[in-house]
Design an enzyme around this catalytic site. Structure first.
Site, PDB file in Angstrom:
ATOM      1  N   LYS A 178       0.973  -1.445   0.036  1.00  0.00           N
ATOM      2  CA  LYS A 178       0.357   0.357   0.117  1.00  0.00           C
ATOM      3  C   LYS A 178       0.682   0.956  -0.259  1.00  0.00           C
ATOM      4  CE  LYS A 178      -4.460  -1.733   2.670  1.00  0.00           C
ATOM      5  NZ  LYS A 178      -5.586  -1.388   3.000  1.00  0.00           N
ATOM      6  N   LYS A 233      -8.449 -10.243  -9.207  1.00  0.00           N
ATOM      7  CA  LYS A 233      -8.823 -10.248  -7.293  1.00  0.00           C
ATOM      8  C   LYS A 233     -10.592  -9.193  -8.555  1.00  0.00           C
ATOM      9  CE  LYS A 233      -9.259 -10.080  -3.820  1.00  0.00           C
ATOM     10  NZ  LYS A 233      -9.281  -9.421  -2.560  1.00  0.00           N
ATOM     11  N   LYS A 254     -12.700  -3.335  -5.381  1.00  0.00           N
ATOM     12  CA  LYS A 254     -13.368  -1.739  -5.561  1.00  0.00           C
ATOM     13  C   LYS A 254     -12.237  -0.935  -6.339  1.00  0.00           C
ATOM     14  CE  LYS A 254     -13.889  -1.640  -0.397  1.00  0.00           C
ATOM     15  NZ  LYS A 254     -12.513  -2.548   0.464  1.00  0.00           N
TER      16      LYS A 254
HETATM   17  P1  ADP Z   1     -11.079  -4.997  -2.010  1.00  0.00           P
HETATM   18  O1  ADP Z   1     -10.358  -5.974  -2.321  1.00  0.00           O
HETATM   19  O2  ADP Z   1     -13.045  -4.433  -2.499  1.00  0.00           O
HETATM   20  O3  ADP Z   1     -10.749  -3.681  -1.026  1.00  0.00           O
HETATM   21  P2  ADP Z   1     -11.838  -5.670   0.901  1.00  0.00           P
HETATM   22  O4  ADP Z   1     -10.279  -5.606   0.338  1.00  0.00           O
HETATM   23  O5  ADP Z   1     -12.319  -5.109   1.611  1.00  0.00           O
HETATM   24  O6  ADP Z   1     -12.162  -5.580  -0.939  1.00  0.00           O
HETATM   25  O7  ADP Z   1     -12.002  -7.335   0.700  1.00  0.00           O
HETATM   26  C1  ADP Z   1     -13.396  -6.622   2.291  1.00  0.00           C
HETATM   27  C2  ADP Z   1     -13.843  -8.398   1.872  1.00  0.00           C
HETATM   28  O8  ADP Z   1     -13.980  -9.078   1.123  1.00  0.00           O
HETATM   29  C3  ADP Z   1     -12.818  -9.537   3.123  1.00  0.00           C
HETATM   30  O9  ADP Z   1     -13.299 -10.391   3.795  1.00  0.00           O
HETATM   31  C4  ADP Z   1     -12.160  -9.824   1.491  1.00  0.00           C
HETATM   32  O10 ADP Z   1     -11.701 -11.571   1.596  1.00  0.00           O
HETATM   33  C5  ADP Z   1     -13.070 -10.515   0.516  1.00  0.00           C
HETATM   34  N1  ADP Z   1     -13.130  -9.903  -0.795  1.00  0.00           N
HETATM   35  C6  ADP Z   1     -13.007  -8.870  -1.453  1.00  0.00           C
HETATM   36  N2  ADP Z   1     -12.598  -9.456  -2.703  1.00  0.00           N
HETATM   37  C7  ADP Z   1     -12.862 -10.383  -2.656  1.00  0.00           C
HETATM   38  C8  ADP Z   1     -12.628 -11.073  -4.297  1.00  0.00           C
HETATM   39  N3  ADP Z   1     -12.445 -10.887  -5.150  1.00  0.00           N
HETATM   40  N4  ADP Z   1     -12.921 -12.308  -4.123  1.00  0.00           N
HETATM   41  C9  ADP Z   1     -13.773 -13.170  -2.981  1.00  0.00           C
HETATM   42  N5  ADP Z   1     -13.461 -12.301  -1.689  1.00  0.00           N
HETATM   43  C10 ADP Z   1     -12.503 -11.163  -1.757  1.00  0.00           C
HETATM   44 NA    NA Z   2      -8.507  -4.802  -0.720  1.00  0.00          NA
END
Ligand code: ADP
Ligand code: NA
Length: 330
Positions: free
Chosen positions: A114, A197, A200
């Site tokens: 990050k 993945k 967001k």
């Molecule tokens: P992002 O990657 O969108 O920023 P976060 O890292 O805030 O999402 O993740 C929030 C929750 O959602 C966590 O428990 C994470 O493991 C799950 N998560 C995020 N993206 C995915 C994905 N593409 N597939 C499955 N689980 C996900």
């Molecule tokens: Na993330």
């Protein structure tokens, strides 16, 4: 028999959660909430480790809460609350800061990733200390089990180390929690870029299905998902990431094993798979979206629910914090 304690959370960092969050987190949480004494947090203190617009942050927090509930997290069976409503998170984090080594914190790879984006010197101390706040989140509730994605493995290891260190130095205080790492099959990929993945922060708007998307938009995104040219429906994440992702989503939502889904679509074209998937996803998400919008229409009721839940969380958190302060001599 008391139920095992479970803790998990998400940052309020977008207006809508996406299908990855839904399948990878919310669906699992919903399935686990009956068998566990579950705490689900919206971690706004974590969100401010990078710059946020204050009014937008407050709104995103409320929207995230509405989507937790709409997805099936029951605020009377589970404790669903906003992290900053429970001051003990920040208070315990401070104490844990004092038993964390600089080198130990500097080894956290997520901070390295990050901070590389903004430049290390432009990153806040808060971003650096993020994993220690996360340890406080978990340890405050005497958590047994933490369902998380694979990227959080190192943070849970740190949490366990801090718990063991505190217990050894000051006497038995914390339960040492265990991670429950998300299954590979629960990882959802970007529809336009199926080797990364769904996230967001991705730069492929058409590759992300938001829970609050209108059904028509969801359908269109699925119909336009990137696949491949060989026209065979098979599960092969290396050679056929796009098709495999569609199959994973179908399987996660219907609860039917991947092999069964492959069997169901055997010999048919990608168009059929996409049409079938669009139906399944829209069928699943339409009521979630409707319920979330309904909840957001009544902010006073939502705030009341969050206040009741924050009070429940505070009761547990304050007990742990009082014991910690006592042990440390505060
Ligand atoms: P992002 O990657 O969108 O920023 P976060 O890292 O805030 O999402 O993740 C929030 C929750 O959602 C966590 O428990 C994470 O493991 C799950 N998560 C995020 N993206 C995915 C994905 N593409 N597939 C499955 N689980 C996900
Ligand atoms: Na993330």
């Amino acid at each position: 028999m008391t139920k095992p304690r479970l803790y998990s959370g998400m940052q309020p960092s977008a207006d809508s959660l996406h299908l990855g969050n839904y399948i990878g987190a919310l669906l699992q949480w919903k399935q686990m909430q009956q068998e566990h004494d579950a705490f689900f947090s919206i971690v706004d203190l974590h969100a401010i480790t990078v710059p946020q617009d204050p009014a937008e942050l407050r709104e995103k927090t409320r929207r995230t809460a509405a989507q937790y509930i709409a997805a099936g997290i029951d605020p009377s069976a589970s404790t669903l609350y906003v992290q900053s409503h429970v001051p003990a998170h920040a208070q315990l984090a401070w104490v844990l800061n004092t038993i964390t080594g600089m080198g130990e914190a500097a080894r956290m790879t997520q901070f390295k990733d990050k901070s590389a984006k903004h430049g290390r010197d432009a990153s806040s101390v808060g971003l650096f200390a993020y994993p220690i706040l996360m340890a406080a989140d978990i340890l405050l509730y005497q958590t047994d089990i933490v369902p998380v994605g694979d990227d959080q493995r190192q943070h849970i290891e740190l949490t366990r180390d801090l718990a063991e260190r505190f217990n050894a130095r000051f006497g038995d205080t914390f339960v040492v929690p265990k991670a429950q790492i998300q299954k590979d099959s629960a990882r959802i990929y970007d529809l336009q870029n199926p080797t990364s993945k769904m996230s967001k922060s991705a730069e492929t708007p058409a590759g992300i299905i938001w829970l609050l998307d209108e059904p028509k938009v969801t359908q269109k995104k699925i119909m336009r998902a990137v696949t491949d040219n060989d026209g065979v429906i098979a599960f092969d994440t290396q050679e056929k990431p796009g098709v495999s992702n569609l199959l994973s989503i179908y399987s996660a939502i219907t609860g039917s094993p991947i092999e069964a889904v492959v069997g169901e679509f055997e010999g048919r074209g990608y168009g059929d798979l996409k049409k079938g998937l669009a139906e399944v996803v829209v069928g699943e998400l339409e009521p979630v979206r409707a319920r979330a919008l309904e909840l957001l229409d009544d902010p006073a009721e939502l705030d009341r629910l969050l206040a009741v839940n924050a009070a429940r969380a505070t009761e547990v958190a304050e007990q742990t914090l009082a014991e910690v302060y006592d042990r440390v001599g505060l």
